[in-house]
Design a protein around this motif. Structure first.
Motif, PDB file in Angstrom:
ATOM      1  N   THR A  33       0.798  -1.229   0.000  1.00 27.73           N
ATOM      2  CA  THR A  33       0.000   0.000   0.000  1.00 27.73           C
ATOM      3  C   THR A  33       0.829   1.276   0.000  1.00 27.73           C
ATOM      4  OG1 THR A  33      -0.200  -0.133   2.410  1.00 27.73           O
ATOM      5  CG2 THR A  33      -1.998  -1.081   1.106  1.00 27.73           C
ATOM      6  N   LYS A  34       2.106   1.179   0.341  1.00 23.66           N
ATOM      7  CA  LYS A  34       2.958   2.372   0.350  1.00 23.66           C
ATOM      8  C   LYS A  34       3.896   2.427  -0.863  1.00 23.66           C
ATOM      9  CE  LYS A  34       2.747   2.971   5.366  1.00 23.66           C
ATOM     10  NZ  LYS A  34       1.333   2.944   5.289  1.00 23.66           N
ATOM     11  N   GLN A  69       7.723  -1.244   2.063  1.00 23.80           N
ATOM     12  CA  GLN A  69       6.544  -0.559   1.529  1.00 23.80           C
ATOM     13  C   GLN A  69       5.221  -1.159   2.012  1.00 23.80           C
ATOM     14  OE1 GLN A  69       7.254  -0.353  -2.716  1.00 23.80           O
ATOM     15  NE2 GLN A  69       8.513   1.458  -2.447  1.00 23.80           N
ATOM     16  N   GLU A  70       5.313  -2.156   2.892  1.00 23.83           N
ATOM     17  CA  GLU A  70       4.106  -2.721   3.523  1.00 23.83           C
ATOM     18  C   GLU A  70       4.450  -3.107   4.955  1.00 23.83           C
ATOM     19  OE1 GLU A  70       0.986  -2.360   3.605  1.00 23.83           O
ATOM     20  OE2 GLU A  70       0.543  -3.349   1.703  1.00 23.83           O
TER      21      GLU A  70
END
Length: 158
Positions: A33-34, A69-70
């Motif tokens: 999600t990021k 990133q997660e």
């Protein structure tokens, strides 16, 4: 061998056999999600909504293996996917996609499809298209937007 030989953990920690998806066309994706590609979650959701009644499902596997990133828990990941991207397709527990602790499903998917730079997954949002027989038929790079290959999904649904 097919994807139906694998069991995975749902985002809520329950064991689920992929045989539950027998006869469907699947798009299996390692998500984050990021990640800069996270807006693809919108396109994945659109494809799911458009074709789910014809036997198509997106399976999202969150992965924190690429630049953190997660980082959140499974519950935080699910909340971010639902609130920020409206995701209603099935999400699974966070996994690793490369290395000695890679999830067996992704080991199989990589071996079955290869890639331009070898079989390793290079980033989040690598997408694997699976036919109704449970066989991976195509791998799409992270930068390939899901709507770009909608025609291939439609072909497999026929």
């Amino acid at each position: 061998m097919s994807i139906y030989d694998f069991n995975v953990l749902t985002i809520h920690g329950e064991r689920q056999p992929l045989a539950d998806y027998r006869g469907q066309v699947l798009l299996i994706v390692n998500t984050a999600t990021k990640c800069g590609f996270a807006p693809q979650l919108d396109e994945l959701q659109k494809l799911y909504e458009t074709y789910k009644d014809q036997g198509f499902t997106v399976l999202g596997f969150p992965c924190n293996q690429f630049q953190n990133q997660e980082p959140g828990s499974n519950n935080e990941v699910e909340e971010a996917c639902r609130i920020n991207f409206g995701v209603t397709f099935p999400l699974f527990a966070k996994i690793l996609v490369n290395g000695p602790d890679a999830d067996p499903l992704f080991v199989y998917l990589k071996k079955a499809t290869g890639g331009l730079m070898g079989s390793a997954i290079k980033w989040n949002f690598t997408k694997f298209l699976v036919n109704r027989e449970g066989k991976p038929v195509k791998r799409f790079a992270p930068m390939t937007a899901p709507l770009k290959f909608e025609d291939r999904i439609v072909q497999l649904l026929k």
